[in-house]
Design an enzyme around this catalytic site. Structure first.
Site, PDB file in Angstrom:
ATOM      1  N   LEU A  14       0.841  -1.398   0.080  1.00 15.17           N
ATOM      2  CA  LEU A  14      -0.134   0.000  -0.121  1.00 15.17           C
ATOM      3  C   LEU A  14       0.989   1.271   0.063  1.00 15.17           C
ATOM      4  CD1 LEU A  14      -2.782   1.227   0.094  1.00 15.17           C
ATOM      5  CD2 LEU A  14      -2.588   0.967   2.689  1.00 15.17           C
ATOM      6  N   SER A 134      -4.594   1.972  10.845  1.00 13.50           N
ATOM      7  CA  SER A 134      -5.053   0.804  11.717  1.00 13.50           C
ATOM      8  C   SER A 134      -5.302  -0.355  10.868  1.00 13.50           C
ATOM      9  CB  SER A 134      -5.887   1.222  12.861  1.00 13.50           C
ATOM     10  OG  SER A 134      -6.059   0.209  13.628  1.00 13.50           O
ATOM     11  N   TYR A 148      -1.459  -8.575  16.574  1.00 12.20           N
ATOM     12  CA  TYR A 148      -1.918  -7.712  15.596  1.00 12.20           C
ATOM     13  C   TYR A 148      -2.813  -6.909  16.028  1.00 12.20           C
ATOM     14  CZ  TYR A 148      -2.694  -5.719  11.101  1.00 12.20           C
ATOM     15  OH  TYR A 148      -2.869  -4.863   9.821  1.00 12.20           O
ATOM     16  N   LYS A 152      -2.772  -2.858  17.104  1.00 10.14           N
ATOM     17  CA  LYS A 152      -3.813  -1.950  16.242  1.00 10.14           C
ATOM     18  C   LYS A 152      -4.871  -1.378  17.349  1.00 10.14           C
ATOM     19  CE  LYS A 152      -1.939  -2.163  12.053  1.00 10.14           C
ATOM     20  NZ  LYS A 152      -1.430  -1.040  11.626  1.00 10.14           N
ATOM     21  N   THR A 183      -2.429  -5.738  -0.222  1.00 10.81           N
ATOM     22  CA  THR A 183      -1.398  -4.974   0.282  1.00 10.81           C
ATOM     23  C   THR A 183      -0.291  -5.699   0.289  1.00 10.81           C
ATOM     24  OG1 THR A 183      -2.277  -5.285   2.751  1.00 10.81           O
ATOM     25  CG2 THR A 183      -3.067  -3.465   1.299  1.00 10.81           C
TER      26      THR A 183
END
Length: 281
Positions: A14, A134, A148, A152, A183
């Site tokens: 991304l 996020s 993860y 976040k 991504t």
């Protein structure tokens, strides 16, 4: 209107799409990554409106040097896009303490390092916009995502509170919760896959790793469209405080909001009567 946009993690995924689309739209771009020569090559080589510079987001010294290089080259920074991140997959008991800390170092303390380096510039300008990536996993806990999601969720609390710190200086904040986009998050360079170490989890771990790996490249979200959406937000005078990206993310967040409301209502009888009782004082 042309802006000076600082992008982390611009070497692939991304981040590359954001930098490439920003350049195409006529913006001036600071594209950062651990290997700036590769970042520049990925973006098509040297360009007048492009500065590539080294940045390991876990290094405060790198962040400070990159911020100063940006100002020396372009004179200002209008938009910071905290994009860089990675993914430690697995069940909690099979994620080591070191891995959990590394997840937070990259996904939470990393954007904090960069923001800390750039905020004095934005305050001096009395203008700027901080956009931090996020995830829908920052609002919705998910199986196999404990490290993860925890990192976040931290991003969510930090950004939601940072808003109040910087509003008086005309600095806007936006936290972005994408769903599943193509991504490169699930490629081996971005994801650390667990090795089954506990018998109770072994079958589930093996099956989940296979399922997630097969998903790579098949996700519904188009990262180029997401990059363009972020640039649209960056150009807004009053950007959203939160941007939920992707139909899957919107559906999930709506369901979570309803769940939270139901839980709050269910807590009302017991949890709503825990204050000072004058009658028994």
């Amino acid at each position: 209107m042309s802006k000076v946009i600082f992008v982390t993690g611009a070497g692939r995924g991304l981040g590359t799409d954001i930098a490439r689309e920003a350049l195409a739209a006529g913006h001036q771009v600071i594209a950062t990554g651990r290997r700036p020569a590769e970042v520049e090559k990925t973006l098509g080589g040297p360009q007048d409106n492009l500065l590539t510079t080294k940045l390991d987001i876990t290094s405060p010294a790198d962040a400070e040097a990159a911020a100063q290089a940006a100002v020396a080259h372009f004179g200002r920074i209008d938009v910071l896009i905290n994009n860089a991140g990675n993914f430690y997959a697995g069940y909690f008991e099979e994620i080591t303490d070191e891995q959990m800390r590394q997840q937070f170092e990259t996904n939470l303390f990393g954007p904090m390092n960069v923001t800390r380096a750039i905020l004095p510039i934005l305050r001096k300008q009395r203008d700027g916009h901080i956009i931090t990536l996020s995830s829908s996993a920052g609002l919705i806990g998910q199986e196999f995502c404990v490290a993860y999601a925890a990192s976040k969720f931290g991003v969510e609390g930090w950004m939601e509170s940072l808003r109040y710190d910087v509003e008086p200086y005309n600095i806007r904040t936006t936290v972005v919760e994408p769903g599943f986009f193509r991504t490169e998050l699930l490629v081996d360079a971005s994801t650390t896959w667990p090795e089954p170490t506990i018998a109770d989890y072994a079958e589930r771990t093996t099956a989940t790793v296979e399922a997630w790996k097969s998903m790579n490249g098949q996700q519904g979200g188009d990262p180029v469209k997401l990059a363009r959406a972020l640039l649209t937000i960056a150009d807004q005078t009053e950007p959203p405080l939160r941007f939920v990206a992707g139909a899957d993310a919107i559906e999930g967040v709506e369901a979570k909001a309803k769940e939270l409301l139901a839980q709050a209502q269910a807590s009302r009888e017991l949890g709503g009567n825990l204050g000072h009782d004058d009658a028994t004082a």
